[in-house]
Design a protein around this motif. Structure first.
Motif, PDB file in Angstrom:
ATOM      1  N   GLN A  28     -33.597  94.631  14.264  1.00 28.57           N
ATOM      2  CA  GLN A  28     -32.481  95.466  14.692  1.00 28.57           C
ATOM      3  C   GLN A  28     -32.987  96.743  15.369  1.00 28.57           C
ATOM      4  N   PHE A  29     -34.026  97.330  14.777  1.00 27.64           N
ATOM      5  CA  PHE A  29     -34.615  98.542  15.348  1.00 27.64           C
ATOM      6  C   PHE A  29     -35.102  98.285  16.779  1.00 27.64           C
ATOM      7  N   GLU A  30     -35.747  97.159  16.977  1.00 26.43           N
ATOM      8  CA  GLU A  30     -36.274  96.833  18.303  1.00 26.43           C
ATOM      9  C   GLU A  30     -35.148  96.502  19.280  1.00 26.43           C
ATOM     10  N   ASN A  31     -34.069  95.933  18.767  1.00 22.49           N
ATOM     11  CA  ASN A  31     -32.917  95.638  19.623  1.00 22.49           C
ATOM     12  C   ASN A  31     -32.184  96.905  20.063  1.00 22.49           C
ATOM     13  N   ASP A  32     -32.419  98.009  19.337  1.00 24.00           N
ATOM     14  CA  ASP A  32     -31.796  99.286  19.706  1.00 24.00           C
ATOM     15  C   ASP A  32     -32.358  99.847  21.010  1.00 24.00           C
ATOM     16  N   GLU A  72     -32.909 100.719  24.531  1.00 22.65           N
ATOM     17  CA  GLU A  72     -31.867 100.622  25.556  1.00 22.65           C
ATOM     18  C   GLU A  72     -32.356 100.106  26.912  1.00 22.65           C
ATOM     19  N   TYR A  73     -33.656  99.854  27.016  1.00 23.53           N
ATOM     20  CA  TYR A  73     -34.192  99.342  28.274  1.00 23.53           C
ATOM     21  C   TYR A  73     -34.727  97.924  28.068  1.00 23.53           C
ATOM     22  N   VAL A  74     -35.081  97.267  29.160  1.00 23.19           N
ATOM     23  CA  VAL A  74     -35.693  95.938  29.078  1.00 23.19           C
ATOM     24  C   VAL A  74     -37.205  96.117  28.948  1.00 23.19           C
ATOM     25  N   GLU A  75     -37.781  95.506  27.921  1.00 25.64           N
ATOM     26  CA  GLU A  75     -39.218  95.631  27.709  1.00 25.64           C
ATOM     27  C   GLU A  75     -39.999  94.979  28.851  1.00 25.64           C
ATOM     28  N   THR A  76     -41.157  95.533  29.137  1.00 25.40           N
ATOM     29  CA  THR A  76     -42.040  94.905  30.122  1.00 25.40           C
ATOM     30  C   THR A  76     -42.866  93.831  29.403  1.00 25.40           C
ATOM     31  N   PRO A  77     -43.379  92.853  30.134  1.00 25.02           N
ATOM     32  CA  PRO A  77     -44.241  91.835  29.507  1.00 25.02           C
ATOM     33  C   PRO A  77     -45.438  92.458  28.780  1.00 25.02           C
ATOM     34  N   ASP A  78     -46.002  93.545  29.341  1.00 22.09           N
ATOM     35  CA  ASP A  78     -47.154  94.199  28.703  1.00 22.09           C
ATOM     36  C   ASP A  78     -46.764  94.848  27.383  1.00 22.09           C
ATOM     37  N   GLN A  79     -45.592  95.445  27.337  1.00 18.97           N
ATOM     38  CA  GLN A  79     -45.122  96.043  26.082  1.00 18.97           C
ATOM     39  C   GLN A  79     -44.987  94.977  24.998  1.00 18.97           C
ATOM     40  N   ILE A  80     -44.331  93.881  25.333  1.00 13.07           N
ATOM     41  CA  ILE A  80     -44.116  92.799  24.370  1.00 13.07           C
ATOM     42  C   ILE A  80     -45.447  92.234  23.888  1.00 13.07           C
ATOM     43  N   TYR A 105     -44.777 104.338  31.143  1.00 10.04           N
ATOM     44  CA  TYR A 105     -44.985 102.888  31.016  1.00 10.04           C
ATOM     45  C   TYR A 105     -44.578 102.340  29.646  1.00 10.04           C
ATOM     46  N   GLY A 106     -44.069 103.220  28.760  1.00 12.37           N
ATOM     47  CA  GLY A 106     -43.510 102.725  27.501  1.00 12.37           C
ATOM     48  C   GLY A 106     -44.452 102.685  26.315  1.00 12.37           C
ATOM     49  N   LYS A 107     -45.473 103.535  26.307  1.00 11.49           N
ATOM     50  CA  LYS A 107     -46.400 103.554  25.167  1.00 11.49           C
ATOM     51  C   LYS A 107     -45.722 104.076  23.898  1.00 11.49           C
ATOM     52  N   THR A 108     -44.796 105.034  24.072  1.00 15.41           N
ATOM     53  CA  THR A 108     -44.112 105.607  22.909  1.00 15.41           C
ATOM     54  C   THR A 108     -43.260 104.559  22.197  1.00 15.41           C
ATOM     55  N   GLU A 109     -42.629 103.685  22.952  1.00 14.89           N
ATOM     56  CA  GLU A 109     -41.831 102.620  22.345  1.00 14.89           C
ATOM     57  C   GLU A 109     -42.722 101.691  21.519  1.00 14.89           C
ATOM     58  N   ILE A 110     -43.901 101.390  22.030  1.00  9.91           N
ATOM     59  CA  ILE A 110     -44.854 100.566  21.272  1.00  9.91           C
ATOM     60  C   ILE A 110     -45.195 101.260  19.963  1.00  9.91           C
ATOM     61  N   ALA A 111     -45.483 102.568  20.051  1.00  7.06           N
ATOM     62  CA  ALA A 111     -45.841 103.340  18.859  1.00  7.06           C
ATOM     63  C   ALA A 111     -44.706 103.340  17.835  1.00  7.06           C
ATOM     64  N   MET A 112     -43.472 103.477  18.311  1.00 10.70           N
ATOM     65  CA  MET A 112     -42.331 103.521  17.386  1.00 10.70           C
ATOM     66  C   MET A 112     -42.112 102.181  16.676  1.00 10.70           C
ATOM     67  N   ARG A 113     -42.307 101.088  17.388  1.00  6.63           N
ATOM     68  CA  ARG A 113     -42.120  99.773  16.761  1.00  6.63           C
ATOM     69  C   ARG A 113     -43.174  99.523  15.674  1.00  6.63           C
ATOM     70  N   ILE A 114     -44.394  99.906  15.966  1.00  3.70           N
ATOM     71  CA  ILE A 114     -45.458  99.725  14.968  1.00  3.70           C
ATOM     72  C   ILE A 114     -45.259 100.687  13.802  1.00  3.70           C
ATOM     73  N   ALA A 115     -44.764 101.904  14.102  1.00  2.40           N
ATOM     74  CA  ALA A 115     -44.485 102.883  13.049  1.00  2.40           C
ATOM     75  C   ALA A 115     -43.395 102.354  12.117  1.00  2.40           C
TER      76      ALA A 115
END
Length: 216
Positions: free
Chosen positions: A65-69, A71-79, A105-115
Motif C-alpha cells: 500500500q505504501f508503494e502504491n501511494d 504518485e508517479y510511475v516508477e522507472t524500470p531502474d527504480q523497480i 531520478y527518484g533515489k529518495t523514493e527508493i530510500a523510502m521504500r527500503i526504510a
C-alpha cells in the motif's frame, strides 16, 4: 589543477603557506592515517562477510500500500534497484548498496521504500545528509509520506531546539523514534539506537570513511 572545494558544512579548511614544508608534512601525516584506515576497513569487511545479517520478512499488504501511494510511475531502474535490495534483505545477508543517479531520478523514493520495509520489521532507520537544508527537505518529504502509517520520524541538525533534540535522542534509544534524519549531528557519541537496521547516506562522497564507521 583547481577544483571546487567540497567539505563538511560549517568546517573551514586551514590553508597552507606557499614555500614552507608544512604541506609535505601534512601529506605524510595523511598517508600514514590512510594506511591505518585501510587496514581497519579490510578487517571490518572480513568480519562483515562472516556475520549473519537480519533476515527480513517478505513484503506485506502495508508495504504494498505504501508503494502504491507513490504518485508517479516508477522507472524500470527504480523497480530493479528496489527489488535487488529487498532480495538481499530477505536473504539475511549484510546489505551494502551504492545507488547512483542524477537529481530527480527518484533515489529518495527508493530510500523510502527500503526504510518502510525496515520499520515494518521492527527496526530503526537513520538518514545521514550533508547539509542542514537537505536534511530538512528530506525530513518533510518523509514526514508527509509516512504520516498516515504512524511512523515516528525525527530531525537532528543545528536548527532543532536543544530540548527537541534531547527528546529525539531519548526516542532513538527507547525505540519510540522509527526514522531519524539529520546531518553530522547524528555522528555524536551520545546517540544510540534500540535496534538500528538501516543506514542511508545521501551524497556519500561528502562524508569520510571514518564518519560512516561511527554509526553502529
Amino acid at each position: 589543477l583547481l577544483e571546487k572545494y567540497q567539505g563538511t558544512e560549517g568546517s573551514i579548511p586551514k590553508l597552507t603557506s606557499v614555500g614552507t614544508n608544512e604541506w609535505e608534512k601534512k601529506k605524510q601525516r595523511i598517508r600514514t592515517k590512510l594506511e591505518s584506515i585501510a587496514k581497519e576497513l579490510i578487517e571490518t569487511q572480513a568480519i562483515r562477510e562472516h556475520k549473519q545479517g537480519y533476515k527480513y520478512a517478505k513484503d506485506d499488504e502495508v508495504q504494498m500500500q505504501f508503494e502504491n501511494d507513490f504518485e508517479y510511475v516508477e522507472t524500470p531502474d527504480q523497480i530493479k534497484t528496489v527489488e535487488e535490495i529487498k532480495r538481499d534483505m530477505e536473504k539475511g545477508v549484510i546489505v551494502d548498496r551504492l545507488v547512483c543517479g542524477d537529481v530527480g531520478y527518484g533515489k529518495t523514493e527508493i530510500a523510502m521504500r527500503i526504510a518502510m520495509k525496515t520499520v515494518l520489521n521492527g527496526k530503526q532507520v537513520t538518514y545521514l545528509a550533508p547539509t542542514t537544508i537537505l536534511s530538512r527537505q528530506h525530513y518533510y518529504t518523509f514526514k508527509e509520506r509516512f504520516e498516515k502509517y504512524g511512523v515516528k520520524i525525527g530531525l537532528l541538525n543545528r536548527l532543532v531546539p536543544p530540548n527537541d533534540q534531547k527528546e529525539i535522542i531519548k526516542g532513538l534509544k527507547s525505540g519510540a523514534v522509527d526514522i531519524v534524519i539529520g546531518t553530522h549531528r547524528l555522528l555524536n557519541d551520545e546517540i544510540s539506537y534500540r535496534d538500528l537496521g538501516l543506514l542511508i547516506i545521501d551524497e556519500e562522497q561528502r562524508f569520510g570513511v571514518v564518519h560512516k564507521e561511527k554509526i553502529k
